[in-house]
Enzyme design. Structure first.
Site, PDB file in Angstrom:
ATOM      1  N   HIS A 150      -3.506  -5.748   1.051  1.00 33.29           N
ATOM      2  CA  HIS A 150      -2.860  -5.951   2.355  1.00 33.29           C
ATOM      3  C   HIS A 150      -2.836  -7.426   2.760  1.00 33.29           C
ATOM      4  CE1 HIS A 150      -2.467  -1.775   3.830  1.00 33.29           C
ATOM      5  NE2 HIS A 150      -3.487  -1.526   3.034  1.00 33.29           N
ATOM      6  N   GLU A 174      -1.102  -8.779   5.000  1.00 37.31           N
ATOM      7  CA  GLU A 174      -0.942  -8.918   6.458  1.00 37.31           C
ATOM      8  C   GLU A 174      -2.281  -8.895   7.186  1.00 37.31           C
ATOM      9  OE1 GLU A 174      -0.626  -6.181   4.819  1.00 37.31           O
ATOM     10  OE2 GLU A 174      -0.944  -4.389   6.043  1.00 37.31           O
ATOM     11  N   CYS A 193       0.836  -1.205   0.000  1.00 38.14           N
ATOM     12  CA  CYS A 193       0.000   0.000   0.000  1.00 38.14           C
ATOM     13  C   CYS A 193       0.876   1.263   0.000  1.00 38.14           C
ATOM     14  CB  CYS A 193      -0.970  -0.049   1.176  1.00 38.14           C
ATOM     15  SG  CYS A 193      -2.338   1.105   1.017  1.00 38.14           S
TER      16      CYS A 193
END
Lengths: 79, 225
Positions: free
Chosen positions: B202, B204, B85
């Site tokens: 994302h 994560e 990002c």
């Protein structure tokens, strides 16, 4: 010595903000409006009395940070 | 494996990625942007967020920070670098990845789970995925509209440097599946040596079924592989 720097998106890069501003102005009756590109404006003061040298420094600032040359163009003017 | 997460003022996904890395058994360290050296790292992560409040351009100020010189040096020496990002935006601003991330075409901040397709699974970041596998990964950004020049786009295609593309749930790569106007639905790219990955989604956030899904896990296990 003072300069202005204007940074705008390159012609072939989509400028959705400029487009929205353009559409809005057209909607409120600004009928001869052809196009709008939105950009950023900087005023830069340089401690240098020699114009060519000072302008070169501003140019370097544009290349190094103020503009992303992949997507943006810039113009420098003495003010 | 040792990892370092770079933290800028305004980073806000730094702790999420740290949790993901530690869960995957990385030995992780957080590195403040004012540091002038990096700890021994096999992987450097530039996390998501709004470094320096997105002043000037997303990633522009972070791209000139002290620690970035070390990141560039390490990347050129072959260290793995992952930018997620805002991290992807920072990597383009440093020149480690080519192209730029423009304002989303619809001018809206988009926060939603999107489908992405694995385009190249033969890399250190993606080898645990199947080619053309569809993942559901969260995106949350205002400037995710990837742009590059025609020569670089050709290079991305010819050298197989596209990591992920936005798709629909059947894997179609059409305009309707493109959330932000990104060129050719691109959502993640590699550098020419494929040791740097920049991606807007994302991974994560997708490591635990309790809060989402586990589609991001294999990115980290690929790196460990």
């Amino acid at each position: 010595m003072k300069f202005s720097v204007t940074v705008t998106l390159k012609k072939d890069v989509l400028d959705p903000q400029g487009k929205v501003v353009q559409n809005t102005l057209q909607n409120i009756g600004m009928d001869s409006l052809k196009s709008i590109r939105q950009g950023k404006y900087f005023e830069i003061e340089i401690n240098d009395n020699e114009e060519t040298a000072a302008k070169k420094k501003v140019d370097n600032m544009c290349k190094k940070l103020l503009a992303n040359l992949i997507i943006e163009d810039y113009k420098i003017n003495k003010i | 494996m040792n990892s370092s997460v770079i933290v800028f003022p305004g980073s806000n996904c730094d702790r999420d990625i740290a949790v993901a890395l530690e869960k995957m058994q990385f030995k992780n360290q957080m590195v403040w942007h004012k540091e002038t050296s990096l700890p021994k790292s096999d992987l450097i992560v530039i996390p998501g967020g709004f470094s320096y409040g997105d002043y000037l351009r997303s990633g522009a100020i972070a791209g000139k920070s002290l620690i970035i010189k070390e990141v560039i040096k390490a990347a050129n020496d072959g260290c793995l670098v992952l930018g997620i990002c805002n991290g992807f935006q920072i990597l383009t601003e440093t020149g480690l990845l080519k192209g730029a991330l423009l304002r989303n075409k619809n001018l809206k901040f988009i926060n939603k789970d999107t489908n992405i397709k694995v385009i190249n699974n033969n890399t250190k970041f993606t080898n645990k995925y199947k080619k053309d596998q569809i993942l559901k990964i969260n995106i949350a950004h205002n400037e995710g509209n990837y742009f590059t020049n025609p020569d670089h786009l050709k290079e991305l295609n010819d050298e197989n440097l596209i990591a992920f593309k936005y798709c629909d749930d059947k894997g179609n790569l059409d305009e309707d599946a493109n959330p932000n106007g990104s060129l050719k639905n691109i959502s993640g790219i590699f550098n020419s040596k494929k040791n740097i990955l920049g991606m807007m989604p994302h991974p994560e956030r997708m490591i635990d079924n309790l809060i989402s899904n586990t589609d991001g896990v294999n990115l980290f296990s690929s790196i460990l592989n």
